[in-house]
Scaffold this motif. Structure first.
Motif, PDB file in Angstrom:
ATOM      1  N   GLU A  13       0.812  -1.218   0.000  1.00  0.00           N
ATOM      2  CA  GLU A  13       0.000   0.000   0.000  1.00  0.00           C
ATOM      3  C   GLU A  13       0.848   1.271   0.000  1.00  0.00           C
ATOM      4  OE1 GLU A  13      -4.262  -1.587   1.429  1.00  0.00           O
ATOM      5  OE2 GLU A  13      -3.051  -0.758   3.060  1.00  0.00           O
ATOM      6  N   PHE A  15       2.891   4.137  -2.313  1.00  0.00           N
ATOM      7  CA  PHE A  15       2.612   4.727  -3.632  1.00  0.00           C
ATOM      8  C   PHE A  15       3.735   5.691  -3.976  1.00  0.00           C
ATOM      9  CE2 PHE A  15       0.875   7.748  -6.630  1.00  0.00           C
ATOM     10  CZ  PHE A  15       0.347   6.888  -7.582  1.00  0.00           C
ATOM     11  N   GLY A  16       4.420   5.387  -5.070  1.00  0.00           N
ATOM     12  CA  GLY A  16       5.503   6.258  -5.514  1.00  0.00           C
ATOM     13  C   GLY A  16       6.486   6.537  -4.387  1.00  0.00           C
ATOM     14  N   CYS A  37      -3.651  -2.789  -5.903  1.00  0.00           N
ATOM     15  CA  CYS A  37      -3.546  -2.908  -7.358  1.00  0.00           C
ATOM     16  C   CYS A  37      -3.512  -1.578  -8.103  1.00  0.00           C
ATOM     17  CB  CYS A  37      -4.711  -3.738  -7.879  1.00  0.00           C
ATOM     18  SG  CYS A  37      -4.866  -5.368  -7.142  1.00  0.00           S
ATOM     19  N   GLY A  38      -3.215  -0.478  -7.412  1.00  0.00           N
ATOM     20  CA  GLY A  38      -3.018   0.779  -8.118  1.00  0.00           C
ATOM     21  C   GLY A  38      -4.166   1.767  -8.088  1.00  0.00           C
ATOM     22  N   PHE A  39      -5.339   1.354  -7.601  1.00  0.00           N
ATOM     23  CA  PHE A  39      -6.476   2.285  -7.624  1.00  0.00           C
ATOM     24  C   PHE A  39      -6.591   3.046  -6.297  1.00  0.00           C
ATOM     25  CE2 PHE A  39      -9.510   1.409 -11.336  1.00  0.00           C
ATOM     26  CZ  PHE A  39      -8.472   1.029 -12.171  1.00  0.00           C
ATOM     27  N   ALA A  41      -4.191   2.412  -3.796  1.00  0.00           N
ATOM     28  CA  ALA A  41      -2.798   2.435  -3.351  1.00  0.00           C
ATOM     29  C   ALA A  41      -2.041   1.487  -4.263  1.00  0.00           C
ATOM     30  CB  ALA A  41      -2.683   1.973  -1.898  1.00  0.00           C
ATOM     31  N   PRO A  44       2.787   0.313 -10.165  1.00  0.00           N
ATOM     32  CA  PRO A  44       3.374  -0.884 -10.772  1.00  0.00           C
ATOM     33  C   PRO A  44       4.671  -1.347 -10.104  1.00  0.00           C
ATOM     34  CG  PRO A  44       2.475   0.525 -12.480  1.00  0.00           C
ATOM     35  CD  PRO A  44       2.337   1.285 -11.184  1.00  0.00           C
ATOM     36  N   GLY A  45       5.556  -0.425  -9.755  1.00  0.00           N
ATOM     37  CA  GLY A  45       6.814  -0.824  -9.129  1.00  0.00           C
ATOM     38  C   GLY A  45       6.594  -1.409  -7.740  1.00  0.00           C
ATOM     39  N   MET A  47       3.891  -2.888  -6.734  1.00  0.00           N
ATOM     40  CA  MET A  47       3.223  -4.179  -6.908  1.00  0.00           C
ATOM     41  C   MET A  47       4.247  -5.280  -7.211  1.00  0.00           C
ATOM     42  SD  MET A  47      -0.039  -2.689  -9.026  1.00  0.00           S
ATOM     43  CE  MET A  47      -0.749  -4.236  -9.567  1.00  0.00           C
ATOM     44  N   ARG A  48       5.151  -4.994  -8.148  1.00  0.00           N
ATOM     45  CA  ARG A  48       6.171  -5.993  -8.483  1.00  0.00           C
ATOM     46  C   ARG A  48       7.011  -6.327  -7.257  1.00  0.00           C
ATOM     47  NH1 ARG A  48      11.038  -5.021  -8.846  1.00  0.00           N
ATOM     48  NH2 ARG A  48      10.694  -2.845  -9.397  1.00  0.00           N
ATOM     49  N   ALA A  95      -4.007  -6.764 -13.836  1.00  0.00           N
ATOM     50  CA  ALA A  95      -2.744  -6.048 -13.666  1.00  0.00           C
ATOM     51  C   ALA A  95      -1.873  -6.723 -12.615  1.00  0.00           C
ATOM     52  CB  ALA A  95      -3.021  -4.599 -13.276  1.00  0.00           C
ATOM     53  N   ASP A  97      -2.069  -9.823 -11.556  1.00  0.00           N
ATOM     54  CA  ASP A  97      -1.739 -11.189 -11.959  1.00  0.00           C
ATOM     55  C   ASP A  97      -0.518 -11.218 -12.883  1.00  0.00           C
ATOM     56  OD1 ASP A  97      -1.999 -13.927 -11.966  1.00  0.00           O
ATOM     57  OD2 ASP A  97      -3.473 -13.963 -13.577  1.00  0.00           O
ATOM     58  N   ALA A  98      -0.343 -10.169 -13.681  1.00  0.00           N
ATOM     59  CA  ALA A  98       0.841 -10.123 -14.544  1.00  0.00           C
ATOM     60  C   ALA A  98       2.119 -10.187 -13.698  1.00  0.00           C
ATOM     61  CB  ALA A  98       0.816  -8.864 -15.408  1.00  0.00           C
ATOM     62  N   PHE A  99       2.130  -9.502 -12.571  1.00  0.00           N
ATOM     63  CA  PHE A  99       3.306  -9.548 -11.691  1.00  0.00           C
ATOM     64  C   PHE A  99       3.390 -10.889 -10.953  1.00  0.00           C
ATOM     65  CE2 PHE A  99       2.399  -5.006 -12.178  1.00  0.00           C
ATOM     66  CZ  PHE A  99       3.636  -4.584 -12.658  1.00  0.00           C
TER      67      PHE A  99
END
Lengths: 256, 256, 256, 256
Positions: A13, A15-16, A37-39, A41, A44-45, A47-48, A95, A97-99
């Protein structure tokens, strides 16, 4: 037969530039990570990185989709339609699941975040939207939600595996609902007390209610909150108490 | 042997209340849709709807990831690191793929959008990041990019199937680069002329350069721009000319 | 004494690459522009451009602040607290006012947008937050809202000049509320009919109700919607009818 | 005559649920707060709160506008045009000023943030855009920037009061530029050493260069970074050293 329960925590959670939560430390005690998942909190970074940490810690990863409200951390109720909910949850699951697949794992569950979780506890159409979207994405996913809520009913109708979630650090009312956050005694701050409550929920299927007496409760998974300073100690105390009580702490089994 | 080419268009570039492009009409003429993934354009509902339209039209769907710049439509160069680019592209591919699989399709290709495309044409590290992320997600995906660019070189190194893209409505310079948009005669506005140029690119492997003479060019896929009023007529004219010339217009074949 | 009314329209609702509304054309018929401030629509460049157009057209400019929901165009109800509402409205008023003063104008009014408007019609605390924030920024500002609503009551308590708004293209129920958008006959599509209704509202202080009979209504300002294809014709028809009826069409007078 | 310098810090860089910086503690030592305006950091509630803290602390408030890049904290270079820069800076100044005036203060200065600052140090058109927008908003505002940069030149051309900024915790090269962050010894971590350097800059107009020798430098205002754990100690040490040296620490005087 050995009793068994999952220990979950909302993670990823940050963010940036902004850090939130002691993800790596909490992962030592839990068995399932619900990853933002970005919405509400997460980026992409983040999350990975969170998924990589979970893979290293050997714990299960689930999606923790939220409302599109970064400034409000997904905690402000929002009148999204069932159609909109389907789309924004599917977007977030895909999104993340890709990670997850990139880390060699398989996505294990979906748990809605914040106001989306609270709205889906009461709104049957919204609950059905979330549950059906989860099942359509992957029928093997478990759906984590509030026992006795519209989410559990929707999962029953759709034939989706539902995991009943209890809260380690929240007080319950006699009807099984949570004491709202604003009220005094809404939170159980002491790790030892919280741990004892969790053991009782798992072993006895009940928890002491705020006004006195007991309330029956089913616990497939226990939520430990990750965004407060005591999260690490809380998670460790609960894990230790469950281990000591001979309860098997293990992730929700992945379905067919 | 029959000559063959793909006809692609950037679609799904609406956002919320705002409509852009005549997606459904353009789909009658093209064979591949590059669908925006929410960062430069597109929102979850638009993505689902666009993928459903493509499924109905029987055309291939690819991801069209962009920079996180909604206000700038992903057209402003931005100093993202290779690490950041990997993460933001993987996020977008995964999000779109959830809708693609939900519609019973298989994601066919990835084509970066706008400034990300332009930056990756020159920046070898960025190009490698995009190509490797695509291949890691699914080795069967084609990567669509500018022939002779860092993207093509990176695809060669990584063993990724590269689809060389030409532009139906843009003028080329003698060195094979595009005449920049700001300059006079940068655009080929007449559908008949554009169609004739495309046929020449496919049949003769060359196009007339802006300053005179010819420039050699390889065309695996032809880009038709979708966000101008003449897009539908342009796409139809190109498709008709290719059909009349006996060129097989078909999507990029999906890999192993 | 000459009857007088303002004619307002929500404008500046483009965002980045996306165009919405025929702002310049509509400005020929109206006297007040409500300009979006970047939260539900509008971006800094669009705001500047819209204010410049209004200055050239000689019409008044007001702020049209919305909920922080670009994807939902500020039309989804959102549980913002009164404290949050004060801050997000003040932010938007200040941002727009920088462009207004930069164009040599003075900000004339504030009208909340979409779900914020609808929520403030019923929620007394929210209405007070919006009205008091407006007055604290500049006591000369008028507050545009629904007559008989919590907004009018809050303006009364705070001593803020309230401008009662009627809708040219919406049907009214016998109790003075609007027929909800989803229902049949919610909209008055014919410009001639809409214009006749507006003249009756201004001259007779009443409008024919959906179910039959008349409903009393006070009209300080008439809203013409700007984001549909007929907005220009609608605005022109209403303006012509008011002019023909001898009603003075003029902006809300700026206060002390 | 008494030497005089301003001590500034970037503050209000929290966002929603995420906290960053020890704003209240740092304000005890500094004389000017540069407050984030919502594009790279800061949200309306954070902006109001930060301005209120500054009012209580009796320090000056300036706007700290950034690029529209929340996920990158405004630190990623972005190809915004001069036209776009004017608009996005004016938007942010106006938004912050609403809170400043609401707290009974007058906006004192403008200092661009992060990549916008760095880009404007070299890009003459961008620098002119920022300086002219600041002056057009309020000719009394000081513009804080890097001495010897395009920003200083633009301020000279426009007749805008320019405040030369030095960095307490950064190493300088012999040509007066900063040692880039990535390099070893780019940062001066020791508060005592940093304080001594600042005193030398103010009293002697020079600082010891990274490779040896001295470099001449003019210091109207000293930047203390606020987003690291040592910011409070660093600010206190510098303030104490300046006080002990008899240097008057005071905000940039507001212009006509």
């Amino acid at each position: 037969m050995t009793l068994r329960v999952d220990l979950n925590c909302d993670l990823g959670e940050s963010f940036g530039r902004w850090r939130l939560g002691a993800d790596e430390e909490v992962m030592r005690s839990i068995t399932s990570a619900n990853v933002a998942c970005g919405f509400h909190a997460g980026d992409p970074g983040t999350m990975r990185h969170t998924v990589e940490l979970a893979a290293r810690a050997g714990i299960a990863v689930g999606a923790h989709p939220g409302l599109p409200d970064l400034a409000g951390f997904g905690r402000r109720a929002m009148a999204v339609s069932a159609r909109e909910a389907r789309d924004l949850v599917l977007y977030q699951i895909g999104a993340l699941d890709a990670f997850v697949r990139g880390a060699g794992l398989r996505l294990a569950h979906v748990k809605p975040h914040g106001a989306l979780y609270n709205q889906a506890a009461h709104d049957e159409a919204l609950a059905a939207a979330l549950v059906e979207t989860t099942a359509a994405y992957d029928p093997g996913l478990a759906f984590v939600g509030l026992p006795g809520s519209a989410m559990e009913r929707a999962a029953g109708h759709a034939g989706v595996r539902f995991a009943a979630e209890v809260f380690a650090d929240r007080a319950y009312r006699a009807d099984g609902s949570l004491v709202p956050r604003g009220q005094p005694d809404a939170l159980v701050a002491d790790p030892v007390e919280a741990a004892a409550r969790v053991v009782a929920m798992v072993q006895e299927g009940r928890v002491r209610a705020a006004g006195g007496g007991w309330v029956a409760i089913r616990a497939d998974t226990v939520c430990v909150h990750g965004d407060n300073p005591h999260a690490v100690a809380m998670a460790a105390a609960i894990r230790a108490a469950l281990d000591a009580a001979g309860v098997a702490v293990a992730p929700l089994a992945v379905g067919a």
